[in-house]
Design a protein around this motif. Structure first.
Motif, PDB file in Angstrom:
ATOM      1  N   ARG A 370      42.301  43.236  48.851  1.00 35.03           N
ATOM      2  CA  ARG A 370      43.313  42.549  48.039  1.00 35.03           C
ATOM      3  C   ARG A 370      42.790  42.286  46.628  1.00 35.03           C
ATOM      4  N   GLY A 371      41.509  41.929  46.564  1.00 31.86           N
ATOM      5  CA  GLY A 371      40.889  41.726  45.252  1.00 31.86           C
ATOM      6  C   GLY A 371      40.831  43.026  44.458  1.00 31.86           C
ATOM      7  N   ASP A 372      40.464  44.113  45.137  1.00 32.52           N
ATOM      8  CA  ASP A 372      40.388  45.422  44.468  1.00 32.52           C
ATOM      9  C   ASP A 372      41.753  45.805  43.903  1.00 32.52           C
ATOM     10  N   VAL A 373      42.794  45.545  44.706  1.00 34.66           N
ATOM     11  CA  VAL A 373      44.156  45.882  44.288  1.00 34.66           C
ATOM     12  C   VAL A 373      44.524  45.091  43.038  1.00 34.66           C
ATOM     13  N   ARG A 374      44.241  43.798  43.076  1.00 34.76           N
ATOM     14  CA  ARG A 374      44.647  42.941  41.968  1.00 34.76           C
ATOM     15  C   ARG A 374      43.895  43.259  40.674  1.00 34.76           C
ATOM     16  N   TYR A 375      42.615  43.648  40.827  1.00 36.72           N
ATOM     17  CA  TYR A 375      41.827  43.880  39.612  1.00 36.72           C
ATOM     18  C   TYR A 375      42.017  45.269  39.025  1.00 36.72           C
ATOM     19  N   PHE A 380      41.382  48.824  34.534  1.00 41.36           N
ATOM     20  CA  PHE A 380      41.906  50.038  33.904  1.00 41.36           C
ATOM     21  C   PHE A 380      42.157  49.772  32.418  1.00 41.36           C
ATOM     22  N   PHE A 381      42.783  48.646  32.110  1.00 43.83           N
ATOM     23  CA  PHE A 381      43.057  48.290  30.714  1.00 43.83           C
ATOM     24  C   PHE A 381      41.738  48.089  29.965  1.00 43.83           C
ATOM     25  N   ARG A 382      40.789  47.462  30.640  1.00 45.78           N
ATOM     26  CA  ARG A 382      39.497  47.218  29.998  1.00 45.78           C
ATOM     27  C   ARG A 382      38.771  48.528  29.696  1.00 45.78           C
ATOM     28  N   GLU A 383      38.893  49.480  30.607  1.00 51.11           N
ATOM     29  CA  GLU A 383      38.288  50.797  30.397  1.00 51.11           C
ATOM     30  C   GLU A 383      38.884  51.455  29.145  1.00 51.11           C
ATOM     31  N   ILE A 384      40.189  51.343  29.003  1.00 50.85           N
ATOM     32  CA  ILE A 384      40.878  51.931  27.854  1.00 50.85           C
ATOM     33  C   ILE A 384      40.407  51.263  26.557  1.00 50.85           C
ATOM     34  N   LEU A 385      40.294  49.936  26.631  1.00 51.82           N
ATOM     35  CA  LEU A 385      39.892  49.171  25.457  1.00 51.82           C
ATOM     36  C   LEU A 385      38.427  49.435  25.105  1.00 51.82           C
ATOM     37  N   ALA A 386      37.578  49.409  26.130  1.00 48.28           N
ATOM     38  CA  ALA A 386      36.143  49.546  25.883  1.00 48.28           C
ATOM     39  C   ALA A 386      35.816  50.916  25.293  1.00 48.28           C
ATOM     40  N   ASN A 387      36.567  51.944  25.694  1.00 42.79           N
ATOM     41  CA  ASN A 387      36.277  53.294  25.202  1.00 42.79           C
ATOM     42  C   ASN A 387      37.256  53.735  24.119  1.00 42.79           C
ATOM     43  N   PRO A 417      31.603  63.008  46.885  1.00 43.59           N
ATOM     44  CA  PRO A 417      31.838  61.668  47.390  1.00 43.59           C
ATOM     45  C   PRO A 417      30.862  60.669  46.772  1.00 43.59           C
ATOM     46  N   ARG A 418      31.281  59.430  46.693  1.00 39.15           N
ATOM     47  CA  ARG A 418      30.414  58.420  46.070  1.00 39.15           C
ATOM     48  C   ARG A 418      29.233  58.111  46.965  1.00 39.15           C
ATOM     49  N   LYS A 419      28.087  57.941  46.302  1.00 42.16           N
ATOM     50  CA  LYS A 419      26.885  57.698  47.090  1.00 42.16           C
ATOM     51  C   LYS A 419      26.692  56.208  47.349  1.00 42.16           C
ATOM     52  N   ASP A 420      27.161  55.370  46.413  1.00 44.28           N
ATOM     53  CA  ASP A 420      26.932  53.932  46.581  1.00 44.28           C
ATOM     54  C   ASP A 420      27.829  53.390  47.692  1.00 44.28           C
ATOM     55  N   ARG A 421      27.653  52.101  47.970  1.00 47.71           N
ATOM     56  CA  ARG A 421      28.464  51.490  49.021  1.00 47.71           C
ATOM     57  C   ARG A 421      29.945  51.524  48.637  1.00 47.71           C
ATOM     58  N   GLY A 422      30.195  51.610  47.329  1.00 43.97           N
ATOM     59  CA  GLY A 422      31.570  51.791  46.897  1.00 43.97           C
ATOM     60  C   GLY A 422      32.336  50.513  46.711  1.00 43.97           C
ATOM     61  N   SER A 423      31.633  49.364  46.765  1.00 48.80           N
ATOM     62  CA  SER A 423      32.391  48.128  46.583  1.00 48.80           C
ATOM     63  C   SER A 423      32.567  47.822  45.098  1.00 48.80           C
ATOM     64  N   GLN A 424      31.725  48.446  44.261  1.00 50.22           N
ATOM     65  CA  GLN A 424      31.892  48.229  42.819  1.00 50.22           C
ATOM     66  C   GLN A 424      32.965  49.173  42.265  1.00 50.22           C
ATOM     67  N   PRO A 425      33.874  48.642  41.439  1.00 50.22           N
ATOM     68  CA  PRO A 425      34.907  49.496  40.857  1.00 50.22           C
ATOM     69  C   PRO A 425      34.276  50.545  39.950  1.00 50.22           C
ATOM     70  N   GLN A 426      34.816  51.756  39.989  1.00 47.92           N
ATOM     71  CA  GLN A 426      34.240  52.842  39.214  1.00 47.92           C
ATOM     72  C   GLN A 426      35.343  53.728  38.665  1.00 47.92           C
ATOM     73  N   ARG A 427      35.087  54.299  37.517  1.00 47.58           N
ATOM     74  CA  ARG A 427      36.059  55.240  36.971  1.00 47.58           C
ATOM     75  C   ARG A 427      35.948  56.568  37.711  1.00 47.58           C
ATOM     76  N   ILE A 428      37.078  57.112  38.151  1.00 47.41           N
ATOM     77  CA  ILE A 428      37.053  58.434  38.771  1.00 47.41           C
ATOM     78  C   ILE A 428      38.090  59.319  38.087  1.00 47.41           C
ATOM     79  N   GLU A 429      37.782  60.611  38.018  1.00 45.14           N
ATOM     80  CA  GLU A 429      38.765  61.564  37.488  1.00 45.14           C
ATOM     81  C   GLU A 429      39.709  61.905  38.620  1.00 45.14           C
ATOM     82  N   LEU A 430      41.003  61.992  38.317  1.00 43.88           N
ATOM     83  CA  LEU A 430      41.991  62.239  39.368  1.00 43.88           C
ATOM     84  C   LEU A 430      42.317  63.720  39.457  1.00 43.88           C
ATOM     85  N   PRO A 431      42.140  64.301  40.638  1.00 41.91           N
ATOM     86  CA  PRO A 431      42.557  65.694  40.797  1.00 41.91           C
ATOM     87  C   PRO A 431      44.075  65.796  40.643  1.00 41.91           C
TER      88      PRO A 431
END
Ligand code: HEC
Ligand code: HEC
Length: 634
Positions: A370-375, A380-387, A417-431
Motif C-alpha cells: 500500500r505504501g509502494d502504491v501511494r508513493y 515518479f514526479f521527483r524523478e522527473i524533477l531531479a533529472n 531481474p532485480r538483484k536486490d531485495r526489491g523493497s527500495q523503489p527504483q527506476r525501470i525502463e518499460l518494455p
C-alpha cells in the motif's frame, strides 16, 4: 424537512476537451442577446434580482469598468447557477460559447494593464510547515504537528492557501501545547540543545547576558529576518518574569522561547507592507521565506539567510542557482509529496479511499504494498524533477518507478531481474505493451478514482478532466438514482449499467464527456491490476467523445491526451503557481500563467523550466501596494 423536488438543469455546461466551434464567432452582440433572452426579465432596473441591473452591462466599455462584476457573471453562468433552476436557460453550446468568449475578453482586459503581482495575504504556517519549521529550528526529530488541527484546502486545492489559514482559539491553544512539547523534548536532547542553548551563565556571564545571547541568535532564525532591540526586549522580559518566579536558568530560557514559538512573527508569514501604488520587488528576506516554504515547506536555511543579508537573492543567476540547490536537497521531497498528493488526490488513499478488503485481500493486507502504491506518483514526479525531464512523461512515459511488489501487482517481468531485495523503489525502463507509462498506468491513480468494490468510469473520467485537464465537470444534479450494483443472477458490466443514462439526453449532456475517458481505463481493475474480462465478459475499453474522437484502451487515450498536452501543461502551471503563491489564482494571474506556459514550451516541457519560471514570475518576486494586514482571528 420537506423534500424539494428539483428539476434537472436543462443542459449543463462543461468547457471540456475542445471549446465548441461557435465560441470563435461569439461577440459582444451575442452576449447582449443572451442577456435579453435569459436574464433581463429578472435583472433590470428596480427591483433587480440580487441587486444586479444588467442593462448597464450592455456596453463594451463595461468590460473595462466593471471587471469584477463581469467576473461574477462569468462564474455564475459557468457553474450553471444562472439562470436559476426552473427558468429558461440557454442551450449548453451557447452557454459554453458565452463563457469562453467572456473569459477571453476579461483576460485580455486584465492583461492589458501589464502583469500584476497580485495580493500576498498574511497566512499562518500550516500544520506541516509548523512541524518542519520547529524541527529545523530546534533540531528535533519528532512530528510535533501530529496534535495540531488539520488544515482545509483553499484556492487551487492546496492546504497552504492563505484563504483558510486563519488562527482560531483552538489553533492557538494547540500551537501552545505543541511548542511546549517540542521545547521540553529539545532541552533533554544534547544535539538539539547544542543548536539553540548556545550560552550558559559562567563566571563573568550573568544569566541575563547568557539569555540575551541565546535569544539574539534564535530570534532572527525564528522570525526569518533581522530583529531590532525592541523585539529582543520583549522576550528578555519573559525570561525576567520566569527568573523572578524563581525558575531555573533553563526553564526561564525555555519560557522565553515558548513565547517566540507562539508569537505572530513566528506563526504567521507576513511581509512588510508596500505603501506605494507601484509594485516593488520583495525584500530579500521575504523572498528567501517564500522560496523556502515553496520548495522545502520549511524555514530558510542559513545559506538563504546569508544571501538575503547580502541582498543577492534577486540576482537571477543566484536565484536559479538556489532553486537548483534546493531541489537537490532531500527536503524538497516534502514539497513534491505535498504538491503531488494534493494535486492528484492520492492523499486520500488509505484515508477516505480504501479498496474493499474482502475483494482485494492481497492489497488490503499488505502495508508495504500500500505504501509502494501511494508513493509511486510522488517518486515518479521527483524523478522527473531531479533529472529535469519532460513533464509530458506524466501523460505517458517509457519508464516508471517501482518496487518488486509493484512489479508483481502490475505483472511486469523486468529483464534483467532485480538483484536486490526489491523493497527500495527504483527506476525501470518499460518494455512495449506494458500499459504502465505515465500517471494513468499507476495503481494510486486508478484506485483513488474507483469505488471500494468496483471501478467507476465516471469517477475516472472526472479525475482526468479535473486533475489532468483542469476542466472538472459540474457536480451532478441532486436527484440522480445510484447505479445498481453489478451483482445478482445475471451480472452486468459497469459499462452496461452506465449505458442506461447515456441514452437520456439530460444525463448525456455531462456523461457523454465524462464516461468515454473512463471507459478507456476499464482494463484496470479497482486497484489497477490489468484484466481482460469483467463479469465473465471481455472488457470493452472503447470510448468516443462528443466531438467524434474515438479511442480504445489506455494507450490510445494517452495519445488523445498528448494531443491536448498544452491544456495539461496549463493546468499543471495553474496548480504549481497556486501552490507556490499559497493562494487561489485570479483572472489577472492568467496573464502570468500564459508567460510561464510559453517558457515551459520553449524549454521542451522540462520540469526545471516550470519551477524556474514560477520562481522568476512577477507574483512570486514582487508585492503590490498593501496596508498593514491584520491577523485574522475567527
Ligand atoms: C428567474 C430570475 C432570474 C434569471 C432569469 C436570472 N437571474 Fe441572476 N439572479 C437572480 C436572483 C434571485 C439572484 C440573487 C440570488 C443569488 O445570488 O443567487 C441573482 C443573482 C445573480 C448574480 C449575482 C449578483 C451579483 O451582484 O454578484 C449574477 C451575476 C446573476 N444573477 C447573473 C445572471 C445572468 C447572467 C443571467 C442570465 C444568463 C441571470 N442571472 C438570470 C434571478 C435571476
Ligand atoms: C451536471 C452534470 C451531470 C448531469 C446532468 C448528470 N450527471 Fe451523473 N454524475 C456527474 C458527475 C460529475 C458524477 C461524479 C460524481 C462524484 O464525483 O461522485 C456523476 C455520477 C453519476 C453516477 C455514479 C457513477 C458511479 O460509478 O458511481 C451515476 C449512476 C450517474 N451520475 C447517473 C446520472 C444520470 C442517470 C443522470 C441523468 C438523470 C445524470 N447522472 C446526470 C455529472 C452529471
Amino acid at each position: 424537512m420537506i423534500p424539494v423536488r428539483r428539476t434537472l438543469p436543462t443542459l449543463a455546461v462543461i468547457a471540456l476537451l475542445s471549446p465548441s466551434a461557435s465560441s470563435a464567432d461569439f461577440g459582444f452582440d451575442n452576449a447582449k442577446q443572451l442577456f435579453t433572452t435569459y436574464c433581463i426579465s429578472c435583472h433590470q432596473a428596480k427591483p433587480a434580482s440580487g441587486g444586479l441591473n444588467l442593462e448597464s452591462f450592455m456596453v463594451p466599455d463595461s468590460l473595462v469598468q466593471r471587471g469584477p462584476k463581469w467576473n461574477s457573471i462569468l462564474n455564475r453562468v459557468r457553474n450553471s447557477e444562472m439562470p436559476p433552476r426552473g427558468a429558461p436557460a440557454p442551450p449548453s453550446e451557447q452557454r459554453e460559447a458565452f463563457t469562453t468568449w467572456l473569459h477571453e475578453a476579461l483576460k485580455k482586459e486584465a492583461c492589458s494593464t501589464g502583469i500584476s503581482a497580485g495580493a500576498a495575504p498574511i497566512r499562518r504556517l500550516n500544520r506541516a510547515e509548523y512541524s518542519s519549521t520547529v524541527r529545523d529550528l530546534l533540531n528535533v526529530q519528532m512530528d510535533i504537528g501530529a496534535g495540531l488541527p488539520m488544515d482545509g484546502a483553499g484556492g487551487e486545492g492546496f492546504d497552504n492557501a492563505a484563504e483558510t489559514l486563519f488562527l482560531s482559539p483552538v489553533h492557538a491553544e494547540k500551537y501552545l501545547d505543541a511548542a511546549k512539547t517540542a521545547l521540553e523534548f529539545a532541552a533533554k536532547d544534547p544535539r538539539s540543545r547544542a543548536k539553540f542553548m548556545i550560552s550558559t551563565p559562567r563566571p563573568g556571564v550573568t544569566p541575563r547576558e547568557a539569555a540575551r545571547e541565546i535569544l539574539t541568535a534564535f530570534l532572527p532564525r525564528a522570525f526569518r529576518r533581522p530583529v531590532d532591540d525592541a523585539d529582543l526586549q520583549v522576550y528578555l522580559g519573559l525570561f525576567d518574569i520566569a527568573q523572578k518566579g524563581k525558575a531555573t536558568f533553563d526553564d526561564s530560557v525555555l519560557y522565553a522561547l515558548k513565547g517566540v514559538l507562539v508569537s505572530p512573527q513566528f506563526l504567521f508569514r507576513s511581509e512588510d507592507p508596500n505603501p506605494n501604488p507601484q509594485p516593488r520587488p520583495l525584500d530579500d528576506y521575504a523572498l528567501a521565506t517564500r522560496l523556502s516554504y515553496f520548495l522545502w515547506g520549511t524555514t530558510p536555511d542559513s545559506l538563504l539567510l546569508v544571501l538575503a543579508k547580502a541582498g543577492k537573492l534577486h540576482d537571477p543567476e543566484i536565484l536559479q542557482g538556489q532553486v537548483a540547490r534546493m531541489l537537490r536537497n532531500q527536503r524538497s521531497f516534502d514539497f513534491v509529496q505535498s504538491f503531488v498528493e494534493q494535486w492528484l488526490g492520492t492523499r486520500a488513499l488509505g484515508q477516505t479511499v480504501q479498496p474493499d478488503a474482502k475483494l482485494f485481500p492481497a492489497y488490503a493486507g499488505d502495508e508495504e504494498l500500500r505504501g509502494d502504491v501511494r508513493y509511486q506518483p510522488v517518486l515518479f514526479f521527483r524523478e522527473i524533477l531531479a533529472n529535469d525531464l519532460s513533464l509530458l512523461n506524466l501523460i505517458d512515459s517509457k519508464f516508471t518507478i517501482t518496487t518488486k511488489k509493484l512489479q508483481k501487482l502490475y505483472g511486469l517481468s523486468i529483464d534483467p531481474p532485480r538483484k536486490d531485495r526489491g523493497s527500495q523503489p527504483q527506476r525501470i525502463e518499460l518494455p512495449e505493451g506494458t500499459h504502465r507509462g505515465g500517471l494513468l498506468g499507476m495503481s494510486a491513480i486508478l484506485a483513488v478514482s474507483s469505488h471500494p468494490q468496483r471501478t467507476s468510469p465516471v469517477l475516472r473520467g472526472k479525475w482526468i478532466l479535473d486533475a489532468m485537464l483542469g476542466t472538472p465537470p459540474p457536480p451532478p444534479p441532486p436527484d440522480v438514482p445510484a447505479l445498481e450494483e453489478p451483482t445478482g443472477p445475471a451480472p452486468r458490466t459497469v459499462r452496461e449499467l452506465l449505458s442506461q443514462h447515456r441514452a437520456n439526453p439530460v444525463c448525456a449532456s455531462c456523461h457523454s464527456r465524462i464516461d468515454p475517458l473512463g471507459f478507456a481505463l476499464e482494463n484496470y481493475d479497482a486497484i489497477g491490476r490489468w484484466r481482460d474480462q469483467e463479469s465473465g465478459k471481455p472488457v470493452d475499453a472503447k470510448g468516443t467523445l462528443p466531438d467524434g474522437t474515438a479511442f480504445e484502451g489506455p494507450d490510445q487515450l494517452k495519445t488523445v491526451l498528448m494531443a491536448r498536452k498544452d491544456v495539461f501543461i496549463r493546468n499543471l502551471t495553474n496548480k504549481m503557481l497556486g501552490y507556490a503563491l499559497g493562494r487561489g489564482l485570479t483572472l489577472k494571474d492568467s496573464c502570468v500563467v500564459d508567460t510561464i506556459v510559453a517558457d515551459v514550451q520553449n524549454h521542451d516541457y522540462r520540469a526545471g523550466a516550470l519551477i524556474n519560471a514560477v520562481v522568476m514570475s512577477v507574483p512570486f518576486r514582487y508585492q503590490v501596494e498593501s496596508t498593514r494586514a491584520k491577523v485574522v482571528t475567527k
